[in-house]
Design an enzyme around this catalytic site. Sequence first.
Site, PDB file in Angstrom:
ATOM      1  N   MET A 100      46.846  37.447  27.727  1.00 51.58           N
ATOM      2  CA  MET A 100      45.981  37.253  28.889  1.00 51.58           C
ATOM      3  C   MET A 100      46.140  38.431  29.834  1.00 51.58           C
ATOM      4  O   MET A 100      47.232  38.939  30.023  1.00 51.58           O
ATOM      5  CB  MET A 100      46.365  35.958  29.623  1.00 51.58           C
ATOM      6  CG  MET A 100      45.568  35.703  30.902  1.00 51.58           C
ATOM      7  SD  MET A 100      46.146  34.231  31.781  1.00 51.58           S
ATOM      8  CE  MET A 100      47.722  34.845  32.423  1.00 51.58           C
ATOM      9  N   ASN A 101      44.999  38.868  30.441  1.00 49.35           N
ATOM     10  CA  ASN A 101      45.109  39.781  31.576  1.00 49.35           C
ATOM     11  C   ASN A 101      44.130  39.383  32.668  1.00 49.35           C
ATOM     12  O   ASN A 101      44.145  38.217  33.086  1.00 49.35           O
ATOM     13  CB  ASN A 101      45.043  41.255  31.177  1.00 49.35           C
ATOM     14  CG  ASN A 101      43.854  41.702  30.407  1.00 49.35           C
ATOM     15  OD1 ASN A 101      43.683  41.361  29.231  1.00 49.35           O
ATOM     16  ND2 ASN A 101      43.005  42.507  31.016  1.00 49.35           N
ATOM     17  N   ASP A 102      43.302  40.251  33.195  1.00 47.11           N
ATOM     18  CA  ASP A 102      42.587  40.052  34.454  1.00 47.11           C
ATOM     19  C   ASP A 102      41.968  38.657  34.627  1.00 47.11           C
ATOM     20  O   ASP A 102      41.298  38.160  33.715  1.00 47.11           O
ATOM     21  CB  ASP A 102      41.434  41.042  34.563  1.00 47.11           C
ATOM     22  CG  ASP A 102      41.837  42.469  34.299  1.00 47.11           C
ATOM     23  OD1 ASP A 102      43.043  42.759  34.201  1.00 47.11           O
ATOM     24  OD2 ASP A 102      40.931  43.310  34.165  1.00 47.11           O
ATOM     25  N   GLN A 118      40.662  37.487  30.953  1.00 46.21           N
ATOM     26  CA  GLN A 118      40.694  38.331  29.770  1.00 46.21           C
ATOM     27  C   GLN A 118      41.704  37.753  28.777  1.00 46.21           C
ATOM     28  O   GLN A 118      42.842  37.468  29.136  1.00 46.21           O
ATOM     29  CB  GLN A 118      41.078  39.751  30.150  1.00 46.21           C
ATOM     30  CG  GLN A 118      40.017  40.482  30.960  1.00 46.21           C
ATOM     31  CD  GLN A 118      38.852  40.905  30.088  1.00 46.21           C
ATOM     32  OE1 GLN A 118      38.898  41.933  29.418  1.00 46.21           O
ATOM     33  NE2 GLN A 118      37.786  40.110  30.094  1.00 46.21           N
ATOM     34  N   SER A 159      36.075  42.539  31.935  1.00 43.44           N
ATOM     35  CA  SER A 159      36.142  41.733  33.152  1.00 43.44           C
ATOM     36  C   SER A 159      34.802  41.621  33.873  1.00 43.44           C
ATOM     37  O   SER A 159      33.886  42.418  33.683  1.00 43.44           O
ATOM     38  CB  SER A 159      37.180  42.318  34.106  1.00 43.44           C
ATOM     39  OG  SER A 159      38.470  42.150  33.591  1.00 43.44           O
ATOM     40  N   ARG A 222      32.389  49.528  34.463  1.00 47.55           N
ATOM     41  CA  ARG A 222      32.822  48.180  34.085  1.00 47.55           C
ATOM     42  C   ARG A 222      33.254  47.340  35.294  1.00 47.55           C
ATOM     43  O   ARG A 222      33.396  47.813  36.388  1.00 47.55           O
ATOM     44  CB  ARG A 222      33.974  48.257  33.091  1.00 47.55           C
ATOM     45  CG  ARG A 222      35.231  48.949  33.585  1.00 47.55           C
ATOM     46  CD  ARG A 222      36.341  48.836  32.542  1.00 47.55           C
ATOM     47  NE  ARG A 222      37.561  49.487  32.979  1.00 47.55           N
ATOM     48  CZ  ARG A 222      38.003  50.657  32.530  1.00 47.55           C
ATOM     49  NH1 ARG A 222      37.289  51.327  31.637  1.00 47.55           N
ATOM     50  NH2 ARG A 222      39.136  51.172  32.966  1.00 47.55           N
ATOM     51  N   ASP A 223      33.448  46.037  35.012  1.00 51.93           N
ATOM     52  CA  ASP A 223      34.054  45.044  35.905  1.00 51.93           C
ATOM     53  C   ASP A 223      33.132  44.657  37.068  1.00 51.93           C
ATOM     54  O   ASP A 223      33.470  44.834  38.240  1.00 51.93           O
ATOM     55  CB  ASP A 223      35.397  45.536  36.462  1.00 51.93           C
ATOM     56  CG  ASP A 223      36.305  46.126  35.397  1.00 51.93           C
ATOM     57  OD1 ASP A 223      36.245  45.665  34.258  1.00 51.93           O
ATOM     58  OD2 ASP A 223      37.068  47.056  35.722  1.00 51.93           O
ATOM     59  N   GLU A 270      39.061  50.544  38.814  1.00 51.16           N
ATOM     60  CA  GLU A 270      38.865  49.299  38.070  1.00 51.16           C
ATOM     61  C   GLU A 270      38.689  48.072  38.979  1.00 51.16           C
ATOM     62  O   GLU A 270      38.942  48.097  40.175  1.00 51.16           O
ATOM     63  CB  GLU A 270      40.011  49.053  37.082  1.00 51.16           C
ATOM     64  CG  GLU A 270      40.170  50.130  36.036  1.00 51.16           C
ATOM     65  CD  GLU A 270      41.150  49.758  34.947  1.00 51.16           C
ATOM     66  OE1 GLU A 270      40.875  50.114  33.797  1.00 51.16           O
ATOM     67  OE2 GLU A 270      42.188  49.123  35.231  1.00 51.16           O
TER      68      GLU A 270
END
Length: 515
Positions: A100-102, A118, A159, A222-223, A270
């Site tokens: 898992m991340n963001d 994520q 993300s 992105r994001d 980011e």
Amino acid sequence: MEYKVHDNFIFFPVNRNVSRKKLTFKRNGEFLFSLNVAIDYVTPDFTAKIDLSRFKGETLEIIVTPEIPLNFTSSDIDFREECEEPFRPTVHFSPRFGWMNDPNGLIKYGDEYHMFFQHNPTDTAWTNMHWGHAVSKDLIRWEEKEVAVFPDKLGVAFSGSAITDKDNLLGLKEGEDDTVLLYYTSVGAPACQSIAYSTDELKSFKKYSDNPVIEHIIGCNRDPKVNFCEELGEYIVVFYLNDDVYVLQKSKNLKDWTEFQRISLPGDNECPDIFPINDKNGKRKWVLIGAHDKYFVGDFIKGEFVPTQPVQSLHYGTSAYAGQTFQDVDDGRRIRIDWLRAPGICGKNFCSQMSFPTELTLEKVNNTYYLAANPVSELSTLYRKTDCFENLLLEKNVPFSFGLEDTAYYVTLSGKFDFDTTLKFSYFGREFDISMSGNEIKSKSFNGPVSVDEKSLDIKLIIDRTSLEIYSDAGKIYYGNVNESTVCDRNLPNLSITSDNDYTLDKLEIISLKI
């Protein structure tokens, strides 16, 4: 090989230490998606799950590169066994399995908080980005759901954010429930912005038929974070381009977007967030903040976001990253969750944890605005036992010691700001210093200020199995830390405070926590 999808899931044995094999999925010769999976039939240590429920009843072609015999099991339910793990946090969210991340798409719908994230369901390492999904009624106790957003022919799902299409601008509404839109970055070649959506209270999700809705511009691209801007009378989206540059676009219909500004956020990149927030006097401001918690406070003036002061920093630790605030919180709070990244600190079946949820406020000190992050009030539902010490005299070089149990803790300490005093704080064998003489909190792996105005000592701590979160100066300074120096040594179940001068704490509270 050809495979007729009978069950929701297929399962592969994997080992994070072997080479990854590329699995490509096709339907009638058309590319659907690909995943990198560390398949290991000889020495497996983890079971990877691939969700094929959206293709149930269809026949798929599965190609593995490099070519090896392809054997897997299948089931309509996730049968993988969970186990008690020493690195599994007690009061922080972590995925049941996988990486898992963001945090992504944080939103409240009805009486439930939805947190997307994520996620790699096939490994405990970063790759194969999906959007995981968890739901909570209190921000503390989370129920993990099935994956919400899958890779597709446009690429994996990086993300993004969520927003409710309350006016049905995209015309996707199917019943009484408002449509919730998930904006995310499709990362193929090149990156672009796409939409997934739900018409059934975030129980299931579909891809928008006209993806991508924002084509690639330049760089990382992105994001996306989407919000409604009353000052412009339109929706806005901010996403990252390159270096420290973000782009702002606007739209009246949530589909057709027009660029109106690019802005440099020094020291950051980011995962931006942009949101309105009122200060303590009720004055409305806007905050633009990046993944590293550098932020501008400003206003929308003549159609653009205008910072009204230099960039500030909220986070000074080693781990908190890519924080995002919830949309549609009906009590007016600005609630936020960060990813507490932890290189090398993983359990057998999972890796990573989220921060404890915080409420953001905006405070003006000496004509400068500061964001403040403090644990949400729901923390009190976890209180198990409270020990309180008032007017606690710490004699010079004589430790105050308190025995700890094998659980998480919330610790608060307050007193006057004494420029001649340094406090050495130790918990479960881990140490950091609070140096008022140097206005510095420091350990082997992190350091930063104690206070903005150096008028008082105000420290809050959340201690979990592998993490330490410090909220200093009423939350205007935040440290999120997960590393080798914060892993609790439960052979040393003590908390101690040692002062290099005689010093009196106005108050010390030690509160054990348990879900």
